[in-house]
Design an enzyme around this catalytic site. Structure first.
Site, PDB file in Angstrom:
ATOM      1  N   SER A 188       0.800  -1.234   0.000  1.00 39.31           N
ATOM      2  CA  SER A 188       0.000   0.000   0.000  1.00 39.31           C
ATOM      3  C   SER A 188       0.827   1.276   0.000  1.00 39.31           C
ATOM      4  CB  SER A 188      -0.907   0.030   1.226  1.00 39.31           C
ATOM      5  OG  SER A 188      -2.075  -0.682   0.947  1.00 39.31           O
ATOM      6  N   LYS A 234       0.502   3.431  -2.928  1.00 38.74           N
ATOM      7  CA  LYS A 234      -0.736   4.182  -3.234  1.00 38.74           C
ATOM      8  C   LYS A 234      -0.531   5.691  -3.348  1.00 38.74           C
ATOM      9  CE  LYS A 234      -3.791   0.665  -1.194  1.00 38.74           C
ATOM     10  NZ  LYS A 234      -4.549   0.306   0.023  1.00 38.74           N
ATOM     11  N   TYR A 245      -2.761  -3.008 -10.603  1.00 40.15           N
ATOM     12  CA  TYR A 245      -2.625  -2.538  -9.216  1.00 40.15           C
ATOM     13  C   TYR A 245      -1.840  -3.552  -8.377  1.00 40.15           C
ATOM     14  CZ  TYR A 245      -4.081  -2.144  -4.353  1.00 40.15           C
ATOM     15  OH  TYR A 245      -4.078  -2.107  -2.989  1.00 40.15           O
ATOM     16  N   TYR A 305      -4.200   3.630   7.631  1.00 40.10           N
ATOM     17  CA  TYR A 305      -5.396   2.811   7.767  1.00 40.10           C
ATOM     18  C   TYR A 305      -6.329   3.479   8.766  1.00 40.10           C
ATOM     19  CZ  TYR A 305      -2.412  -0.585   5.424  1.00 40.10           C
ATOM     20  OH  TYR A 305      -1.569  -1.189   4.551  1.00 40.10           O
ATOM     21  N   VAL A 364       1.103  -3.710   4.024  1.00 38.61           N
ATOM     22  CA  VAL A 364       0.946  -4.966   4.767  1.00 38.61           C
ATOM     23  C   VAL A 364       2.197  -5.841   4.794  1.00 38.61           C
ATOM     24  CG1 VAL A 364      -1.555  -5.256   4.615  1.00 38.61           C
ATOM     25  CG2 VAL A 364      -0.108  -6.078   2.769  1.00 38.61           C
TER      26      VAL A 364
END
Ligand code: GLU
Length: 419
Positions: free
Chosen positions: A63, A66, A190, A242, A260
């Site tokens: 992530s 992102k 992705y 998160y 993660v």
């Protein structure tokens, strides 16, 4: 002398070594990660890197990609066009939830999966094919890191074998008309983006690139414009960690994103880029030891967004009041809104009957755009009051003085006797 920064990082790692939490297991390949790895790296604005622990150890970016894919989409299409497709509100939901705005059907933000899958499809021109788009994203991540990044094919294949939930999310945004191409292609691209391999030093450089306004400190490349870097840092601040974004902002106060696989990237504007790696995660999905290391860095080094900066109370130097019958104003310190306002107030007290005014900015340490504009205006107003204004600007910080509105004497270190 040997800089103590590296030893300090070593010390933090030994003090944050206790490890609880569990490695992510929803991607089979990640469940096999060695949970004991621990590393930290810092990058300074001039590109100096410090690291400690398993700093060479590579892991998948997950992530943490992102915000960077978001930055590339913003660079390619502009902030407004991307905002039409993806919002900037914290969702308060888990990263893989269906968080869509009721009215518009837009994903709430680019840091959750549904928003990140959408953002991936917004990198590059609309008609790019899947491979070219994915290559553009991975190349872009590399431009932030300052080196070409490889993809971990095993982690990619492993995640693709369990990709149903992300596929469902992509299908939803396709059904809402937010993405136009195939949901399968969007998810494959992705997932490859998430499988790019980095180490903590890469994260530190990527963070510094944002913290410097989009310019990579190692390569000098302007990867994204400054307003894009600011937009990305803002969204990282509100949505990066998160569901623990609020706790993180108050306890650590560094715009950040975690992944993660156990990485955390931090970017404190103008100060530092940081990366940590330790695979065990807390219940929010953030690396347990990574969070601890960031808490320490923030506390020990006062690296917090809301740190109260020392106000510049001594803007007007005491050196000399007059120079051969001329009024002399020596400005010093960092010139931002608050200090430039003080300088303007000082100018205001100069009586129009006084003749020449010498303004020496040789001792000004930094001058931001606001400080520069305010000083230009103040100098122009002194000139308009009838003063002959002489500016001593040995470092050339003021730039072009308002299109010649202010009489101006050379930017050289003044020879006091000669003036
Ligand atoms: N590839 C992961 C996913 O989409 C990334 C998740 C994460 O790091 O939060 O499920």
């Amino acid at each position: 002398m040997h800089s103590p920064v590296g030893e300090y990082l070593q010390q933090i790692l030994s003090e944050c070594a206790a490890d609880d939490g569990a490695v992510a297991d929803y991607i089979p390949e990640l469940a096999a990660a060695d949970p004991d790895h621990l590393a930290v790296a810092l990058c300074t604005p001039d590109g100096t890197l410090y690291s400690a622990g398993d700093a060479e150890r590579r892991f998948t970016i997950q992530s943490i990609s992102k915000p960077f894919a978001y930055a590339l989409a913003l660079r390619d299409h502009g902030i407004d066009a991307v905002l039409e497709k993806v919002g900037v509100e914290p969702s308060g939901d888990a990263f893989n939830e269906i968080s869509l705005e009721e009215r518009t059907g837009r994903p709430e933000n680019p840091m959750i999966n549904i928003g990140a899958i959408t953002t991936h499809t917004l990198v590059g021109p609309a008609d790019l094919d899947e491979d070219a788009r994915t290559a553009r994203v991975i190349e872009g991540l590399g431009a932030f890191a300052g080196r070409e990044l490889a993809v971990d094919e095993d982690v990619f294949a492993s995640e693709m074998s369990e990709v149903w939930r992300n596929l469902a999310l992509a299908s939803l945004v396709r059904a809402n008309g937010i993405i136009s191409g195939s949901p399968e292609e969007a998810v494959r691209g992705y997932t490859r983006q998430c499988a790019a391999l980095v180490d903590v030093r890469d994260l530190a450089v990527m963070g510094m690139t944002l913290a410097r306004g989009g310019t990579n400190p190692l390569t000098g490349e302007q990867v994204v414009p400054e307003e894009v870097a600011r937009q990305v840092l803002s969204v990282m601040t509100s949505c990066g960690m998160y569901d623990a974004a609020g706790d993180w902002l108050s306890a650590v106060g560094i715009p950040a994103k975690s992944g993660v696989a156990g990485g955390i990237l931090g970017a404190l504007p103008g100060q530092v880029g940081a990366g940590t790696f330790s695979p065990r995660l807390d219940r929010f999905g953030n690396s347990v030891r990574g969070v601890r290391v960031f808490e320490r860095l923030s506390r020990d080094m006062n690296l917090h967004l809301m740190r109260i900066p020392e106000p510049s109370l001594e803007v007007i130097g005491r050196r000399e009041r007059t120079l051969r019958g001329r009024r002399l104003v020596v400005l010093q310190g960092a010139m931002d809104f608050a200090s430039a306002e003080m300088a303007l107030r000082h100018f205001e007290r100069i009586d129009p009957s006084e003749g020449d005014v010498v303004v020496d900015i040789g001792m000004v340490s930094t001058l931001n755009d606001v400080g520069r504009r305010m000083l230009h205006e103040g100098l122009a107003r002194l000139a308009a009051d009838g003063h002959r204004v002489i500016v001593v600007d040995p470092h050339g910080r003021l730039g072009d003085l308002g299109g010649g509105r202010v009489p101006y004497i050379a930017r050289v270190v003044p020879d006091r006797e000669g003036m």
